[in-house]
Design a protein around this motif. Structure first.
Motif, mmCIF file in Angstrom:
data_model
loop_
_atom_site.group_PDB
_atom_site.id
_atom_site.type_symbol
_atom_site.label_atom_id
_atom_site.label_comp_id
_atom_site.label_asym_id
_atom_site.label_seq_id
_atom_site.Cartn_x
_atom_site.Cartn_y
_atom_site.Cartn_z
ATOM 1 N N ASN A 177 0.843 -1.184 0.000
ATOM 2 C CA ASN A 177 0.000 0.000 0.000
ATOM 3 C C ASN A 177 0.893 1.255 0.000
ATOM 4 N N PRO A 178 0.633 2.238 -0.877
ATOM 5 C CA PRO A 178 1.455 3.461 -0.906
ATOM 6 C C PRO A 178 1.444 4.225 0.424
ATOM 7 N N ASP A 179 0.363 4.096 1.173
ATOM 8 C CA ASP A 179 0.310 4.768 2.476
ATOM 9 C C ASP A 179 1.374 4.219 3.427
ATOM 10 N N VAL A 180 1.684 2.935 3.283
ATOM 11 C CA VAL A 180 2.711 2.325 4.125
ATOM 12 C C VAL A 180 4.066 2.952 3.812
ATOM 13 N N LEU A 181 4.347 3.158 2.539
ATOM 14 C CA LEU A 181 5.609 3.794 2.159
ATOM 15 C C LEU A 181 5.687 5.225 2.679
ATOM 16 N N ASP A 182 4.557 5.919 2.709
ATOM 17 C CA ASP A 182 4.548 7.278 3.266
ATOM 18 C C ASP A 182 4.917 7.259 4.746
ATOM 19 N N GLU A 212 8.623 6.760 4.936
ATOM 20 C CA GLU A 212 9.330 7.997 4.546
ATOM 21 C C GLU A 212 9.300 9.017 5.688
ATOM 22 N N LYS A 213 8.135 9.188 6.311
ATOM 23 C CA LYS A 213 8.007 10.157 7.412
ATOM 24 C C LYS A 213 8.878 9.753 8.596
ATOM 25 N N ARG A 214 8.864 8.464 8.914
ATOM 26 C CA ARG A 214 9.660 7.988 10.054
ATOM 27 C C ARG A 214 11.158 8.155 9.777
ATOM 28 N N ALA A 215 11.554 7.898 8.541
ATOM 29 C CA ALA A 215 12.966 8.048 8.172
ATOM 30 C C ALA A 215 13.406 9.502 8.318
ATOM 31 N N LYS A 216 12.561 10.438 7.847
ATOM 32 C CA LYS A 216 12.887 11.862 8.005
ATOM 33 C C LYS A 216 12.976 12.236 9.475
ATOM 34 N N GLN A 217 12.049 11.724 10.268
ATOM 35 C CA GLN A 217 12.019 12.013 11.703
ATOM 36 C C GLN A 217 13.303 11.500 12.378
ATOM 37 N N ASP A 218 13.788 10.332 11.948
ATOM 38 C CA ASP A 218 15.000 9.740 12.530
ATOM 39 C C ASP A 218 16.279 10.282 11.901
ATOM 40 N N SER A 254 15.008 6.536 3.748
ATOM 41 C CA SER A 254 14.054 5.433 3.837
ATOM 42 C C SER A 254 14.732 4.111 3.497
ATOM 43 N N ASN A 255 15.710 4.154 2.621
ATOM 44 C CA ASN A 255 16.464 2.947 2.286
ATOM 45 C C ASN A 255 17.200 2.402 3.516
ATOM 46 N N ASP A 256 17.850 3.302 4.284
ATOM 47 C CA ASP A 256 18.561 2.879 5.499
ATOM 48 C C ASP A 256 17.590 2.295 6.525
ATOM 49 N N LEU A 257 16.454 2.945 6.660
ATOM 50 C CA LEU A 257 15.465 2.469 7.625
ATOM 51 C C LEU A 257 14.940 1.091 7.229
ATOM 52 N N LEU A 258 14.598 0.910 5.964
ATOM 53 C CA LEU A 258 14.108 -0.388 5.497
ATOM 54 C C LEU A 258 15.189 -1.466 5.643
#
Length: 125
Positions: A12-17, A20-26, A30-34
């Motif tokens: 679901n695209p919402d999951v990717l959002d 992305e938000k969590r990666a910016k917050q951290d 997003s690649n590093d987070l995944l």
């Protein structure tokens, strides 16, 4: 570091959002987070597999330990009964030995000195 590509279908695209938000917050991509999430999940799978193997060995160890404890308890009872028989026979030949045995028993179990001889359950009402 090797580059590995994996297509994820049905995501679901919402999951990717959210990712992305969590990666910016951290403060990471997003690649590093995944990559971190997938690596941690793979490690958890390996640990679960190892835990299943260890649990089997631990269960066997616990059962063996319980058998040893039961054997020790049975031996203690048997030895106690044997000593009662020996003391009864010795008393026949050495009647004054009974007083000495009682003295030894009292000294050997000091924690029992403070116990009442009988319990009056009417005191608990």
């Amino acid at each position: 570091m090797d580059t590995v590509r994996k297509d994820i279908r049905g995501l679901n695209p919402d999951v990717l959002d959210v990712i992305e938000k969590r990666a910016k917050q951290d403060g990471v991509t997003s690649n590093d987070l995944l990559r971190e999430l997938i690596t941690n999940y793979a490690r958890q799978i390996e640990e679960d597999s190892a835990a299943k193997i260890l649990h089997t060995y631990l269960d066997d160890l616990i059962m063996a330990n319980n058998n040893v404890v039961h054997g020790l308890n049975d031996n203690t009872i048997a030895i106690g009964e044997m000593f009662k028989t020996i003391l009864a026979r010795l008393e026949m030949y050495f009647p004054d030995l009974n007083d000495e045995v009682e003295r030894i028993q009292k000294n050997a179990r000091p924690q029992e000195k403070n116990l009442p001889k009988s319990i009056d359950f009417d005191d608990f009402e």
